[in-house]
Design a protein around this motif. Structure first.
Motif, PDB file in Angstrom:
ATOM      1  N   ALA A   8      26.250   7.992  -3.086  1.00 56.84           N
ATOM      2  CA  ALA A   8      25.887   9.186  -2.325  1.00 56.84           C
ATOM      3  C   ALA A   8      25.219  10.225  -3.225  1.00 56.84           C
ATOM      4  CB  ALA A   8      27.134   9.779  -1.669  1.00 56.84           C
ATOM      5  N   LEU A   9      25.737  10.385  -4.441  1.00 62.42           N
ATOM      6  CA  LEU A   9      25.147  11.333  -5.382  1.00 62.42           C
ATOM      7  C   LEU A   9      23.729  10.913  -5.760  1.00 62.42           C
ATOM      8  CD1 LEU A   9      25.410  13.813  -7.199  1.00 62.42           C
ATOM      9  CD2 LEU A   9      26.456  12.324  -8.937  1.00 62.42           C
ATOM     10  N   ALA A  10      23.510   9.614  -5.989  1.00 60.35           N
ATOM     11  CA  ALA A  10      22.167   9.128  -6.329  1.00 60.35           C
ATOM     12  C   ALA A  10      21.181   9.439  -5.217  1.00 60.35           C
ATOM     13  CB  ALA A  10      22.218   7.623  -6.593  1.00 60.35           C
ATOM     14  N   ALA A  11      21.587   9.223  -3.969  1.00 58.74           N
ATOM     15  CA  ALA A  11      20.694   9.507  -2.849  1.00 58.74           C
ATOM     16  C   ALA A  11      20.361  10.993  -2.755  1.00 58.74           C
ATOM     17  CB  ALA A  11      21.335   9.024  -1.549  1.00 58.74           C
ATOM     18  N   LEU A  12      21.352  11.843  -3.001  1.00 58.10           N
ATOM     19  CA  LEU A  12      21.112  13.284  -2.937  1.00 58.10           C
ATOM     20  C   LEU A  12      20.141  13.740  -4.029  1.00 58.10           C
ATOM     21  CD1 LEU A  12      24.730  14.603  -2.196  1.00 58.10           C
ATOM     22  CD2 LEU A  12      22.762  14.566  -0.628  1.00 58.10           C
ATOM     23  N   ILE A  13      20.316  13.216  -5.247  1.00 58.72           N
ATOM     24  CA  ILE A  13      19.415  13.578  -6.344  1.00 58.72           C
ATOM     25  C   ILE A  13      18.002  13.090  -6.045  1.00 58.72           C
ATOM     26  CG2 ILE A  13      18.899  13.225  -8.788  1.00 58.72           C
ATOM     27  CD1 ILE A  13      21.915  12.956  -9.258  1.00 58.72           C
ATOM     28  N   ALA A  14      17.878  11.870  -5.527  1.00 59.21           N
ATOM     29  CA  ALA A  14      16.561  11.322  -5.218  1.00 59.21           C
ATOM     30  C   ALA A  14      15.855  12.151  -4.143  1.00 59.21           C
ATOM     31  CB  ALA A  14      16.700   9.871  -4.767  1.00 59.21           C
ATOM     32  N   LEU A  15      16.594  12.547  -3.133  1.00 61.18           N
ATOM     33  CA  LEU A  15      16.002  13.364  -2.070  1.00 61.18           C
ATOM     34  C   LEU A  15      15.563  14.727  -2.599  1.00 61.18           C
ATOM     35  CD1 LEU A  15      18.502  12.483   0.801  1.00 61.18           C
ATOM     36  CD2 LEU A  15      16.039  11.983   0.792  1.00 61.18           C
ATOM     37  N   ALA A  16      16.391  15.318  -3.462  1.00 61.03           N
ATOM     38  CA  ALA A  16      16.064  16.639  -3.995  1.00 61.03           C
ATOM     39  C   ALA A  16      14.862  16.593  -4.948  1.00 61.03           C
ATOM     40  CB  ALA A  16      17.279  17.222  -4.720  1.00 61.03           C
ATOM     41  N   GLY A  17      14.706  15.495  -5.702  1.00 64.68           N
ATOM     42  CA  GLY A  17      13.639  15.427  -6.688  1.00 64.68           C
ATOM     43  C   GLY A  17      12.407  14.663  -6.256  1.00 64.68           C
ATOM     44  N   THR A  26       0.859  -1.174   0.000  1.00 67.64           N
ATOM     45  CA  THR A  26       0.000   0.000   0.000  1.00 67.64           C
ATOM     46  C   THR A  26       0.897   1.226   0.000  1.00 67.64           C
ATOM     47  OG1 THR A  26      -0.097  -0.013   2.420  1.00 67.64           O
ATOM     48  CG2 THR A  26      -1.854  -1.177   1.240  1.00 67.64           C
ATOM     49  N   GLY A  27       0.336   2.354  -0.355  1.00 65.47           N
ATOM     50  CA  GLY A  27       1.147   3.562  -0.429  1.00 65.47           C
ATOM     51  C   GLY A  27       1.717   3.766  -1.809  1.00 65.47           C
ATOM     52  N   HIS A  28       2.171   4.966  -2.049  1.00 64.32           N
ATOM     53  CA  HIS A  28       2.646   5.336  -3.381  1.00 64.32           C
ATOM     54  C   HIS A  28       4.045   4.788  -3.640  1.00 64.32           C
ATOM     55  CE1 HIS A  28       3.705   8.093  -6.763  1.00 64.32           C
ATOM     56  NE2 HIS A  28       2.447   7.846  -7.062  1.00 64.32           N
ATOM     57  N   ALA A  29       4.314   4.475  -4.917  1.00 66.36           N
ATOM     58  CA  ALA A  29       5.596   3.880  -5.299  1.00 66.36           C
ATOM     59  C   ALA A  29       6.777   4.794  -5.026  1.00 66.36           C
ATOM     60  CB  ALA A  29       5.564   3.510  -6.782  1.00 66.36           C
ATOM     61  N   SER A  30       6.559   6.107  -5.009  1.00 64.31           N
ATOM     62  CA  SER A  30       7.672   7.039  -4.837  1.00 64.31           C
ATOM     63  C   SER A  30       8.384   6.853  -3.508  1.00 64.31           C
ATOM     64  CB  SER A  30       7.184   8.485  -4.970  1.00 64.31           C
ATOM     65  OG  SER A  30       6.177   8.773  -4.001  1.00 64.31           O
ATOM     66  N   ARG A  31       7.647   6.483  -2.470  1.00 65.88           N
ATOM     67  CA  ARG A  31       8.285   6.297  -1.159  1.00 65.88           C
ATOM     68  C   ARG A  31       9.215   5.084  -1.160  1.00 65.88           C
ATOM     69  NH1 ARG A  31       3.250   8.535   0.352  1.00 65.88           N
ATOM     70  NH2 ARG A  31       2.161   6.541   0.375  1.00 65.88           N
ATOM     71  N   ARG A  32       8.771   3.987  -1.771  1.00 62.30           N
ATOM     72  CA  ARG A  32       9.639   2.815  -1.856  1.00 62.30           C
ATOM     73  C   ARG A  32      10.835   3.081  -2.769  1.00 62.30           C
ATOM     74  NH1 ARG A  32       4.842   0.824  -2.240  1.00 62.30           N
ATOM     75  NH2 ARG A  32       4.966   0.356  -4.476  1.00 62.30           N
ATOM     76  N   TRP A  33      10.596   3.872  -3.803  1.00 57.35           N
ATOM     77  CA  TRP A  33      11.696   4.218  -4.711  1.00 57.35           C
ATOM     78  C   TRP A  33      12.780   4.982  -3.965  1.00 57.35           C
ATOM     79  CZ3 TRP A  33      13.412   9.069  -6.432  1.00 57.35           C
ATOM     80  CH2 TRP A  33      14.326   9.030  -7.501  1.00 57.35           C
ATOM     81  N   LEU A  34      12.406   5.972  -3.190  1.00 56.70           N
ATOM     82  CA  LEU A  34      13.389   6.754  -2.432  1.00 56.70           C
ATOM     83  C   LEU A  34      14.136   5.873  -1.442  1.00 56.70           C
ATOM     84  CD1 LEU A  34      14.619   9.508  -1.725  1.00 56.70           C
ATOM     85  CD2 LEU A  34      12.745   9.824  -0.088  1.00 56.70           C
ATOM     86  N   THR A  35      13.408   4.994  -0.767  1.00 54.48           N
ATOM     87  CA  THR A  35      14.056   4.068   0.178  1.00 54.48           C
ATOM     88  C   THR A  35      15.046   3.164  -0.547  1.00 54.48           C
ATOM     89  OG1 THR A  35      12.084   4.066   1.588  1.00 54.48           O
ATOM     90  CG2 THR A  35      13.639   2.245   1.864  1.00 54.48           C
ATOM     91  N   GLY A  36      14.661   2.677  -1.719  1.00 47.41           N
ATOM     92  CA  GLY A  36      15.546   1.798  -2.478  1.00 47.41           C
ATOM     93  C   GLY A  36      16.819   2.483  -2.917  1.00 47.41           C
ATOM     94  N   VAL A  37      16.714   3.718  -3.400  1.00 50.02           N
ATOM     95  CA  VAL A  37      17.903   4.443  -3.846  1.00 50.02           C
ATOM     96  C   VAL A  37      18.856   4.684  -2.677  1.00 50.02           C
ATOM     97  CG1 VAL A  37      18.740   6.613  -4.816  1.00 50.02           C
ATOM     98  CG2 VAL A  37      16.712   5.524  -5.786  1.00 50.02           C
ATOM     99  N   CYS A  38      18.314   5.085  -1.540  1.00 49.72           N
ATOM    100  CA  CYS A  38      19.168   5.320  -0.372  1.00 49.72           C
ATOM    101  C   CYS A  38      19.818   4.022   0.112  1.00 49.72           C
ATOM    102  CB  CYS A  38      18.351   5.962   0.751  1.00 49.72           C
ATOM    103  SG  CYS A  38      17.803   7.651   0.395  1.00 49.72           S
ATOM    104  N   ALA A  39      19.068   2.917   0.039  1.00 52.02           N
ATOM    105  CA  ALA A  39      19.642   1.627   0.442  1.00 52.02           C
ATOM    106  C   ALA A  39      20.776   1.231  -0.492  1.00 52.02           C
ATOM    107  CB  ALA A  39      18.556   0.553   0.454  1.00 52.02           C
ATOM    108  N   MET A  40      20.633   1.501  -1.791  1.00 50.56           N
ATOM    109  CA  MET A  40      21.713   1.207  -2.733  1.00 50.56           C
ATOM    110  C   MET A  40      22.971   1.986  -2.364  1.00 50.56           C
ATOM    111  SD  MET A  40      19.715   1.103  -6.404  1.00 50.56           S
ATOM    112  CE  MET A  40      21.225   0.794  -7.312  1.00 50.56           C
ATOM    113  N   ALA A  41      22.794   3.231  -1.967  1.00 53.40           N
ATOM    114  CA  ALA A  41      23.947   4.053  -1.594  1.00 53.40           C
ATOM    115  C   ALA A  41      24.659   3.471  -0.372  1.00 53.40           C
ATOM    116  CB  ALA A  41      23.494   5.484  -1.316  1.00 53.40           C
TER     117      ALA A  41
END
Length: 424
Positions: A377-386, A273-288
Motif C-alpha cells: 500500500a505504501l509503494a502504491a501511494l508513493i508511486a501515485l504521489a511521484g 506504445t505510450g510512455h513507460a511511466s504509465r506501465r510502471w504505475l500500473t505495475g506498482v499498484c498491481a504489486m500492492a
C-alpha cells in the motif's frame, strides 16, 4: 529461445558475461534467506535472524552506490575484485561467529561488512547498455532477459540455500552464496572486451545521480516494494516451519520467482506504445493488490499459488524501472543510478524483514504477511504521489548524458522500435 532473445546474443562476449552475471547474482537470493535460515536453526530467534538480515541489507544500501560510483569512474575490474574479497571475508567471519555462538554484536559487525558486495545486476545491465545504446528495442529485450536471469536465481537460490542449511549444516547456504559471488565476479571482470569505458572524474562533478527527481521517486517506491520482498522471505520460512515443513519454504518462494520469470519472458517479446511511466504505475499498484490474499491463505500449496500470481507483477515493473532510470540519469552515472534502485529495494528488504520477524515472534506467521500488505500500500501511494515526475515532459537524459527537457517517449520516432528507452 524466441528470436528476439536469440538475436540478443549475436554480439561477441554477450553469452559469457551473462553467464558470469548469473553466478555472481546467486547470492542476491541466497545470502539473506540463508542468514535467516542459519540463525533460526542455531538460535530459534526469528527476531535476531530478521535483524541480521536487515543489517546486511542496510550495509549493502549504504556501500553499494558508492562502489558503483567508483566503477563508473575507474572501471569494473579495478573496483569489483577488491570489494568482493572484503565481502567474502566478512561472510566467513559471520559464519564462524554464528557457529561458535559468539556474542550477538559480532554477528552484526560482520553482517555490516558483508555490504561491500557489488551490485552485479547493475554491472551486467551497464554492459548491455554499452552494447545496445543505439538499439532501444534490443536494450528492452536485454533488460527483460536480465529479469529472467534474476528470477532464475530466485527460483534456484532459495532452494539451494534453505535446502542445504536444513539438510546439511546451518552455515551451508551462506557459504555457497559466497562461493558463487567470488566465481561470478572474477569471471566477469576477466572479460575486458565488453566492459563499459570508465568516465573521467570531472564528469562526476554534477554530484550524485540522486539529484534527479525522477530517480528519487523510483528509489523511494522500490524501498517500499523491497519491504514486500523482505517480509515475504522471513514470513514464508516461519509459515512453513509452523506447518511442519520448513524446507518447503524454498519451493514456495521459488513459485514467487517463477511467476516473475514467466512474466518477464513474455514482457520482453512485447511491443508497447505510450510512455513507460504509465506501465510502471500500473505495475506498482498491481504489486500492492497482489499482497492482499497472503494473510488469508491457510496452507502451503495455497500460499504457493498466491505467491506465483503475485510474482507476475514483479519482472515487468522492474524492466520498466530500468527504462525510466535510463531516461532520468546521465549516461556517465548509469551504473550508479541503477544501483540506487537496487539500494531502494535493499533498504526495504531490511525494514520489511526486521518488521516481519518481530511480528512473527509476537503474533505468528499469518499475521506477518500484514507487513507485506502495508508495504504494498505504501509503494502504491508513493508511486501515485511521484508519478508526475516520471511522466512525459519531465526532465530526461539525452544520449550524450546531458539533461533534456524533451522526453524520449516510447511511442515517438526516437523509440518507435521499443517499448522502453532502457533491476533484483
Amino acid at each position: 529461445m524466441p528470436s528476439p532473445y536469440r538475436a540478443l546474443f549475436g554480439r561477441p562476449g554477450t553469452k559469457a558475461f551473462s553467464a558470469a552475471g548469473l553466478l555472481g547474482r546467486m547470492p542476491l537470493s541466497m545470502m539473506s534467506i540463508g542468514v535467516v535460515t542459519m540463525v533460526s536453526q542455531l538460535t530459534g530467534r526469528y527476531g535476531l535472524a530478521g535483524a541480521l538480515s536487515a543489517t546486511l541489507a542496510l550495509s549493502v544500501a549504504v556501500l553499494g552506490p558508492q562502489i558503483s560510483r567508483l566503477v563508473d569512474r575507474h572501471g569494473q575490474r579495478r573496483v569489483l575484485r577488491p570489494a568482493t574479497l572484503v565481502s567474502v571475508t566478512a561472510v566467513a567471519g559471520l559464519l564462524v561467529s554464528a557457529q561458535q555462538r559468539w556474542p550477538d554484536w559480532t554477528l552484526f559487525v560482520f553482517a555490516a561488512c558483508v555490504g561491500c558486495v557489488p551490485s552485479i545486476s547493475s554491472m551486467i545491465r551497464a554492459r548491455w547498455a554499452e552494447l545496445y545504446r543505439d538499439s532501444p528495442r534490443a536494450l528492452h529485450t536485454a533488460y527483460s532477459w536480465e529479469s529472467i536471469v534474476e528470477e532464475t536465481c530466485f527460483i534456484v537460490g532459495p532452494i539451494l540455500s534453505i535446502g542445504l542449511s536444513t539438510a546439511w549444516f546451518p552455515e551451508a547456504g551462506p557459504l555457497l552464496a559466497a562461493g558463487f559471488l567470488t566465481a561470478g565476479v572474477f569471471w566477469l571482470t576477466a572479460q575486458r572486451a565488453t566492459e563499459p569505458v570508465p568516465h573521467p572524474r570531472e564528469q562526476h562533478a554534477r554530484g550524485s545521480a540522486l539529484r534527479s527527481p525522477g530517480l528519487r521517486v523510483l528509489v523511494l517506491t522500490f524501498a517500499a516494494t523491497g519491504a514486500i520482498f523482505g517480509a515475504v522471505d522471513v514470513v514464508t520460512v516461519a509459515f512453513a516451519e509452523e506447518a511442519g515443513h520448513k524446507a518447503a519454504a524454498s519451493l514456495v518462494l521459488a513459485a514467487y520467482a517463477l511467476g516473475s520469470c514467466a512474466a518477464g519472458a513474455v514482457f520482453g517479446l512485447l511491443h508497447f506504445t505510450g510512455h513507460a511511466s504509465r506501465r510502471w504505475l500500473t505495475g506498482v499498484c498491481a504489486m500492492a493488490v497482489s499482497m492482499v490474499p497472503l494473510p488469508l491463505v491457510g496452507s502451503l500449496p495455497a500460499l504457493g499459488v498466491a505467491l506465483f500470481v503475485a510474482g507476475l507483477t514483479v519482472a515487468p515493473t522492474g524492466v520498466t524501472t530500468m527504462a525510466l532510470v535510463a531516461e532520468h540519469v546521465p549516461r556517465a552515472q548509469l551504473t550508479e543510478g541503477m544501483t540506487w534502485t537496487s539500494t531502494g529495494i535493499t533498504v526495504g528488504v531490511a525494514l520489511g524483514s526486521s518488521a516481519a520477524g518481530r511480528v512473527v515472534d509476537a503474533a505468528g506467521a499469518e499475521r506477518g504477511y500484514l507487513v507485506a500488505c502495508a508495504a504494498g500500500a505504501l509503494a502504491a501511494l508513493i508511486a501515485l504521489a511521484g508519478y508526475r515526475r516520471l511522466r512525459p515532459g519531465a526532465s530526461t537524459v539525452t544520449a550524450g548524458g546531458a539533461a533534456s527537457p524533451v522526453p524520449v517517449a516510447e511511442g515517438g520516432p526516437a523509440a518507435q522500435d521499443s517499448p522502453s528507452a532502457s533491476p533484483h
